[in-house]
Scaffold this motif. Structure first.
Motif, PDB file in Angstrom:
ATOM      1  N   PRO A  27       0.687  -1.810  -0.318  1.00 25.67           N
ATOM      2  CA  PRO A  27      -0.045  -0.267   0.047  1.00 25.67           C
ATOM      3  C   PRO A  27       0.487   1.607   0.013  1.00 25.67           C
ATOM      4  N   PRO A  28      -0.026   2.174  -1.138  1.00 22.88           N
ATOM      5  CA  PRO A  28       0.980   3.651  -0.627  1.00 22.88           C
ATOM      6  C   PRO A  28       1.964   3.576   0.753  1.00 22.88           C
ATOM      7  N   ASP A  29       0.404   4.194   1.479  1.00 25.88           N
ATOM      8  CA  ASP A  29       0.582   5.078   2.943  1.00 25.88           C
ATOM      9  C   ASP A  29       1.748   3.734   3.831  1.00 25.88           C
ATOM     10  N   PRO A  30       3.069   4.717   4.258  1.00 25.66           N
ATOM     11  CA  PRO A  30       3.666   3.903   4.445  1.00 25.66           C
ATOM     12  C   PRO A  30       3.728   2.904   6.122  1.00 25.66           C
ATOM     13  N   ALA A  31       2.455   3.878   7.238  1.00 20.61           N
ATOM     14  CA  ALA A  31       1.843   2.381   8.249  1.00 20.61           C
ATOM     15  C   ALA A  31       1.511   1.613   8.226  1.00 20.61           C
ATOM     16  N   LEU A  32       0.189   1.563   6.850  1.00 23.59           N
ATOM     17  CA  LEU A  32      -0.320   0.635   6.065  1.00 23.59           C
ATOM     18  C   LEU A  32       0.776  -0.514   5.271  1.00 23.59           C
TER      19      LEU A  32
END
Lengths: 223, 212
Positions: B16-21
């Motif tokens: 996924p693009p979001d680092p936390a995800l």
């Protein structure tokens, strides 16, 4: 022939921003990225040189736009697939079928011992030291891996073809140029070599300043 | 001659693009497959947040300031000495200590990645891993020092150590004047993380007392 990680001496990056001592992780996901990377390394599917090279192999555009721990995560994902530990389909799904704990899975009680043990890089070697402190040496003209085109090396571009003097012998260490490509440890003598700032830069800040690098014997020739 | 294995479709781009995800996805996959133990992750984080950090290095520096024989051994074989103090471990398997004097100011950088003496200083600060620090320190160390508010006398030469191998460097900062008679704990409080990387100086005891 360059890779984006080799940035020593580059212009245009702006100021360095100091930060307070107590702040270890700036976000929860930074801490998770570090701990997942350390934990999964316990399986021994790669060494430190392999893991450095996988980050260096990121596309220059990704290397520039990724923050530090994003580079770690990208490198880890690529390594896991390369090692056959995770499939591309599992990465895409963000999930996998449950399996029992693997033999080498790092458990909580083993964490202190594993972190304390580390992974020393010195090895006995049949290659004897060709230089001693005080000797004048010249680095390779081309800062490149001699085994693999575009491969890993620890001679930065800014110190290629430069003349310096050996100031310390570190013993014989794993050669990253070999180890990063799973070609064996190939240990050889490692030295600290001092270069005058005026031999590296067109406009050194001060003529007395020096830069010191740790360099393997095969990077060096007598000068 | 092998060919490089550059692949524009790196597997990491599937995350996924979001680092936390992104890290959440990796953690979920690896946990489900029995490859990592979430409790071990918490233990690693606790270790570097609470147990291993720059106070270890400050302890070594304070000892070196107080005991000339200790300092001589530290400069001769830092790995053996810090091992005796329990400060051996991951990213600190081969230690070298370098001493700041009136004539020489040492600074440490890793231009190629982020090599840093974890058992003595913990996880490196953000700036140590930044492009600006990695790019500039070898070419203009005095300008980088200015970013930290540090100005050196012209007569002091700068030695920048680029950590290109598995040797990890600890700077022994100059002992501040006016610290005669201070004990180990008092001296440790003057030894900042940055002073052991070479981007700072040890604190002035008068100034830090006024602050306290």
């Amino acid at each position: 022939m360059t890779r984006p990680h080799d940035m020593g001496g580059r212009y245009g990056d702006g100021p360095v921003i100091p930060e307070a001592e107590g702040e270890v992780f700036h976000a929860d996901w930074h801490a998770r990225a570090l701990s997942v990377t350390l934990a999964v390394a316990a399986h021994g599917a790669w060494n430190i040189d392999v893991s450095r090279h996988v980050r260096e192999k990121l596309a220059p555009m990704d290397y520039a736009r990724f923050s530090y721990y994003e580079k770690w995560m990208a490198g880890l994902a690529d390594l896991l697939v390369e090692a056959g530990m995770v499939t591309a389909a599992e990465l895409a799904a963000g999930d996998a079928a449950p399996q029992p704990p693997a033999d080498k899975m790092l458990t909580q009680e083993n964490v202190p011992a594993v972190l304390a043990r580390g992974g020393p890089a010195d090895r006995p070697s049949s290659v004897g030291p060709a230089f001693k402190p005080g000797d004048v040496v010249r680095t390779r003209q081309i800062a490149a891996n001699m085994f693999v085109d575009g491969g890993h090396t620890r001679l930065p571009q800014y110190a290629a073809g430069a003349t310096g003097r050996v100031i310390r012998y570190h013993g014989t260490h794993v050669l990253p140029d070999s180890s990063a490509h799973r070609l064996g440890d190939a240990p050889e003598p490692l030295y600290a070599v001092a270069f005058a700032a005026s031999d590296l830069w067109s406009h050194p800040e001060n003529p007395g300043d020096e830069v010191i690098l740790d360099l393997w014997q095969s990077y060096l020739a007598p000068a | 001659m092998c060919m490089p294995h550059d692949d524009p479709d790196h597997p990491h781009s599937l995350l996924p693009p979001d680092p936390a995800l992104r890290i959440k996805a990796l953690e979920t996959i690896l946990t489900r497959k029995g490859l990592i133990d979430p409790a071990a992750l918490d233990e690693i984080i606790d270790t570097y947040e609470n147990k291993i950090g720059p106070r270890n290095g400050a302890h070594v520096v304070a000892r070196a300031w107080l005991d000339p024989a200790f300092k001589a051994r530290l400069l001769e074989d830092a790995t053996a000495l810090v091992s005796e103090l329990g400060y051996y471990g991951r990213q600190g398997e081969h230690m070298v200590a370098v001493e700041n004097t009136d004539d020489i100011h040492n600074m440490v950088v890793c231009t190629l990645c982020s090599c840093y003496p974890w058992p003595l200083l913990g996880i490196p600060p953000g700036w140590y891993k930044s492009d600006a620090y990695r790019a500039r320190t070898v070419r203009e160390p005095r300008a980088v020092l200015a970013d930290f508010g540090v100005t050196l006398p012209e007569r002091t030469a700068v030695r920048v150590w680029d950590s290109t191998a598995e040797i990890r460097y600890l700077v022994i900062p100059k002992r501040p004047v006016g610290t005669e008679g201070m004990d180990e704990a008092g001296l440790m409080a003057l030894v900042t993380r940055d002073s052991m990387i070479g981007t700072g100086l040890a604190l002035d005891p008068q100034a830090s007392e006024a602050k306290a």
